[in-house]
Design an enzyme around this catalytic site. Structure first.
Site, PDB file in Angstrom:
ATOM      1  N   CYS A 111      91.264  26.771  61.728  1.00 44.37           N
ATOM      2  CA  CYS A 111      89.810  26.563  61.684  1.00 44.37           C
ATOM      3  C   CYS A 111      89.108  27.427  60.632  1.00 44.37           C
ATOM      4  CB  CYS A 111      89.195  26.822  63.057  1.00 44.37           C
ATOM      5  SG  CYS A 111      89.942  25.855  64.365  1.00 44.37           S
ATOM      6  N   HIS A 249      81.636  28.405  62.461  1.00 42.70           N
ATOM      7  CA  HIS A 249      82.640  27.454  62.970  1.00 42.70           C
ATOM      8  C   HIS A 249      82.140  26.897  64.304  1.00 42.70           C
ATOM      9  CE1 HIS A 249      86.257  25.581  64.235  1.00 42.70           C
ATOM     10  NE2 HIS A 249      86.649  26.537  65.062  1.00 42.70           N
ATOM     11  N   ASN A 279      85.070  20.097  67.839  1.00 36.37           N
ATOM     12  CA  ASN A 279      85.726  21.059  66.944  1.00 36.37           C
ATOM     13  C   ASN A 279      86.612  20.279  65.964  1.00 36.37           C
ATOM     14  OD1 ASN A 279      87.298  22.995  65.725  1.00 36.37           O
ATOM     15  ND2 ASN A 279      87.800  24.102  67.599  1.00 36.37           N
TER      16      ASN A 279
HETATM   17  N1  ACO Z   1      87.257  19.499  82.558  1.00 38.75           N
HETATM   18  C1  ACO Z   1      87.070  20.032  83.794  1.00 38.75           C
HETATM   19  N2  ACO Z   1      87.564  21.219  84.147  1.00 38.75           N
HETATM   20  C2  ACO Z   1      88.275  21.906  83.237  1.00 38.75           C
HETATM   21  C3  ACO Z   1      88.512  21.412  81.948  1.00 38.75           C
HETATM   22  C4  ACO Z   1      87.970  20.166  81.619  1.00 38.75           C
HETATM   23  N3  ACO Z   1      88.129  19.609  80.401  1.00 38.75           N
HETATM   24  N4  ACO Z   1      89.240  22.330  81.246  1.00 38.75           N
HETATM   25  C5  ACO Z   1      89.459  23.365  82.099  1.00 38.75           C
HETATM   26  N5  ACO Z   1      88.882  23.097  83.299  1.00 38.75           N
HETATM   27  C6  ACO Z   1      88.861  23.947  84.500  1.00 38.75           C
HETATM   28  C7  ACO Z   1      90.032  24.881  84.565  1.00 38.75           C
HETATM   29  O1  ACO Z   1      91.161  24.215  85.136  1.00 38.75           O
HETATM   30  C8  ACO Z   1      89.485  25.980  85.436  1.00 38.75           C
HETATM   31  O2  ACO Z   1      89.535  25.561  86.759  1.00 38.75           O
HETATM   32  P1  ACO Z   1      89.789  26.637  87.962  1.00 38.75           P
HETATM   33  O3  ACO Z   1      88.633  27.589  87.895  1.00 38.75           O
HETATM   34  O4  ACO Z   1      89.813  25.772  89.162  1.00 38.75           O
HETATM   35  O5  ACO Z   1      91.104  27.291  87.633  1.00 38.75           O
HETATM   36  C9  ACO Z   1      88.013  26.059  85.038  1.00 38.75           C
HETATM   37  O6  ACO Z   1      87.712  24.790  84.416  1.00 38.75           O
HETATM   38  C10 ACO Z   1      87.691  27.166  84.062  1.00 38.75           C
HETATM   39  O7  ACO Z   1      88.644  27.125  83.010  1.00 38.75           O
HETATM   40  P2  ACO Z   1      88.565  28.143  81.808  1.00 38.75           P
HETATM   41  O8  ACO Z   1      89.683  27.887  80.855  1.00 38.75           O
HETATM   42  O9  ACO Z   1      88.416  29.510  82.380  1.00 38.75           O
HETATM   43  O10 ACO Z   1      87.172  27.687  81.124  1.00 38.75           O
HETATM   44  P3  ACO Z   1      86.334  28.414  80.035  1.00 38.75           P
HETATM   45  O11 ACO Z   1      84.952  28.603  80.512  1.00 38.75           O
HETATM   46  O12 ACO Z   1      87.046  29.592  79.439  1.00 38.75           O
HETATM   47  O13 ACO Z   1      86.230  27.286  78.899  1.00 38.75           O
HETATM   48  C11 ACO Z   1      87.133  26.836  76.718  1.00 38.75           C
HETATM   49  C12 ACO Z   1      87.403  26.849  78.229  1.00 38.75           C
HETATM   50  C13 ACO Z   1      86.023  25.822  76.451  1.00 38.75           C
HETATM   51  C14 ACO Z   1      88.393  26.425  75.973  1.00 38.75           C
HETATM   52  C15 ACO Z   1      86.660  28.242  76.270  1.00 38.75           C
HETATM   53  O14 ACO Z   1      87.520  29.222  76.768  1.00 38.75           O
HETATM   54  C16 ACO Z   1      86.593  28.383  74.765  1.00 38.75           C
HETATM   55  O15 ACO Z   1      85.758  27.761  74.125  1.00 38.75           O
HETATM   56  N6  ACO Z   1      87.425  29.262  74.151  1.00 38.75           N
HETATM   57  C17 ACO Z   1      87.344  29.567  72.731  1.00 38.75           C
HETATM   58  C18 ACO Z   1      87.601  28.412  71.823  1.00 38.75           C
HETATM   59  C19 ACO Z   1      88.966  27.838  71.964  1.00 38.75           C
HETATM   60  O16 ACO Z   1      89.842  28.433  72.537  1.00 38.75           O
HETATM   61  N7  ACO Z   1      89.143  26.639  71.389  1.00 38.75           N
HETATM   62  C20 ACO Z   1      90.418  25.996  71.329  1.00 38.75           C
HETATM   63  C21 ACO Z   1      91.189  26.468  70.200  1.00 38.75           C
HETATM   64  S1  ACO Z   1      90.605  25.915  68.641  1.00 38.75           S
HETATM   65  C22 ACO Z   1      89.668  27.099  67.808  1.00 38.75           C
HETATM   66  O17 ACO Z   1      88.611  26.785  67.424  1.00 38.75           O
HETATM   67  C23 ACO Z   1      90.193  28.413  67.533  1.00 38.75           C
END
Ligand code: ACO
Length: 358
Positions: A111, A249, A279
């Site tokens: 990215c 980004h 993204n």
């Molecule tokens: N729909 C519904 N529920 C979901 C989904 C979904 N698509 N994805 C995860 N969940 C659930 C999980 O299973 C979890 O459930 P639980 O509490 O029962 O265990 C709950 O939602 C919370 O999951 P987390 O992974 O803790 O959610 P978080 O708030 O951290 O959001 C996300 C996830 C959006 C990926 C966030 O962490 C993020 O943006 N991280 C940084 C960017 C990133 O990693 N991007 C991908 C890589 S690409 C890049 O740009 C570098």
């Protein structure tokens, strides 16, 4: 002293739109979860390969600069989803846009790729190696997605953005940049199932899979982009209040909001389009920069800060001084080959395969 002004900008978003509701028909998720956790409402799904997306964005940028493609001496393509590994996709772009006098290179810093490519092309212009270059961020991220994994299925989209840079003696273009790599955390974001690490005879059908630890990436992204932007502001001797527009980004609206808060910027000072495109990895900053000019968010002489992070974990920030021109010299009427398929139709085989295997 030589600088590298941005004189052209272009983008290419494939027409098929995949909404959150579309995904929720097949994957255990909801519009409410996706919107509140990421800010994404919809993303584009491409019916063509990465190089075609890149080439159209580049053609539009070249038209906006008002130059002939044969004047381009470097095609720098940031992508982690090339059409094929050998030959590189930049050579296909060079061919499609008629830049027959240009060198062609693919760069993969995930990215952060567009910023890495812009810094490298700018350095080539500033050292006098080339006079005009086109720098592109292009991705077909939908090709990587495992539709049985809701964590990643909702995040990514396809698209491309490009800029033309040209040698000038005025202090314009990318003036300062700080790039880095938090390699201790390189395991927390990977596309598994490809590369020479794999014994391809032992495991001939290894499935591609994006794996990541979102919360850890989130923290490191805010830290990396913030540190990068602070270093760049110090180098450039500017303050956060001097920034007219932050072009970050687009990985998560909450990450962008954290940066906005850190630098005490108003909504008008931050470019956000994640709701429309998700993204698009190396393409996000390029598309957002292009859209910012098109929408009148960039004014002559503006101070623009970019910041990005990606797998590696690569990170970086850059300070761009915009020139006088905010309107394109020419426009390009070319379009992608027509497709009447919806996003779900384009993804039908991929979704069936992934969901049956799960
Ligand atoms: N729909 C519904 N529920 C979901 C989904 C979904 N698509 N994805 C995860 N969940 C659930 C999980 O299973 C979890 O459930 P639980 O509490 O029962 O265990 C709950 O939602 C919370 O999951 P987390 O992974 O803790 O959610 P978080 O708030 O951290 O959001 C996300 C996830 C959006 C990926 C966030 O962490 C993020 O943006 N991280 C940084 C960017 C990133 O990693 N991007 C991908 C890589 S690409 C890049 O740009 C570098």
């Amino acid at each position: 002293m030589q600088y590298a002004e941005i004189t052209g900008w272009g983008k290419c978003l494939p027409p098929a739109i995949l909404t959150n509701e579309d995904i929720a028909k097949h994957v255990d998720t909801s519009d409410e979860w996706i919107t509140s956790r990421t800010g994404i409402k919809e993303r584009r799904i491409s019916h063509v390969g990465t190089a075609e997306l890149a080439a159209l964005a580049a053609k539009r940028a070249i038209a906006a600069a008002g130059i002939d493609p044969t004047e381009i001496e470097l095609v720098a393509l940031a992508t982690s989803t090339p059409d094929m590994l050998v030959p590189n996709s930049a050579s296909k772009v060079q061919n499609l846009i008629g830049a027959k006098n240009a060198a062609a290179v693919d760069m993969n810093s995930a990215c952060t790729g567009f910023l890495y490519a812009l810094q490298s092309a700018t350095a080539q212009v500033r050292m006098g190696a080339v006079k005009k270059a086109v720098v592109i961020g292009a991705e077909r991220m939908s090709w990587f997605v495992n539709w049985s994994q809701r964590e990643s299925a909702v995040l990514f989209g396809d698209g491309a953005g490009a800029v033309v840079i040209e040698a000038t003696d005025k202090p314009l273009g990318l003036l300062n940049a700080k790039l880095g790599c938090d390699s201790e955390a390189r395991d927390i974001l990977q596309v598994q199932g490809f590369g020479t690490e794999i014994d391809r005879y032992d495991n001939p059908a290894a499935a591609l899979n994006i794996q990541f630890i979102g919360k850890e990436i989130f923290k490191r992204a805010v830290r990396g982009m913030g540190q990068g932007a602070n270093t760049v502001m110090e180098q450039a001797n500017i303050k956060a209040s001097d920034i007219n527009l932050l072009v970050p980004h687009q990985a998560n609206l909450r990450i962008i909001a954290a940066l906005q808060k850190q630098f005490e910027l108003s909504d008008e000072q931050v470019m956000v389009n994640i709701h429309n495109y998700g993204n698009t990895s190396a393409a996000t900053v390029a598309i957002a920069l292009c859209e910012a000019v098109e929408n009148g968010r960039i004014k002559p002489g503006d101070n623009i800060m970019t910041a990005a992070f990606g797998a590696g974990l690569t990170w970086g920030a850059g300070y761009i001084k915009w020139g006088d021109r905010i309107t394109p010299v020419n426009t390009c009427d070319d379009s992608l080959p027509a497709s009447d398929k919806s996003a779900l139709e384009l993804l039908s085989n991929a979704m069936t395969y992934c969901l049956n295997k799960a």
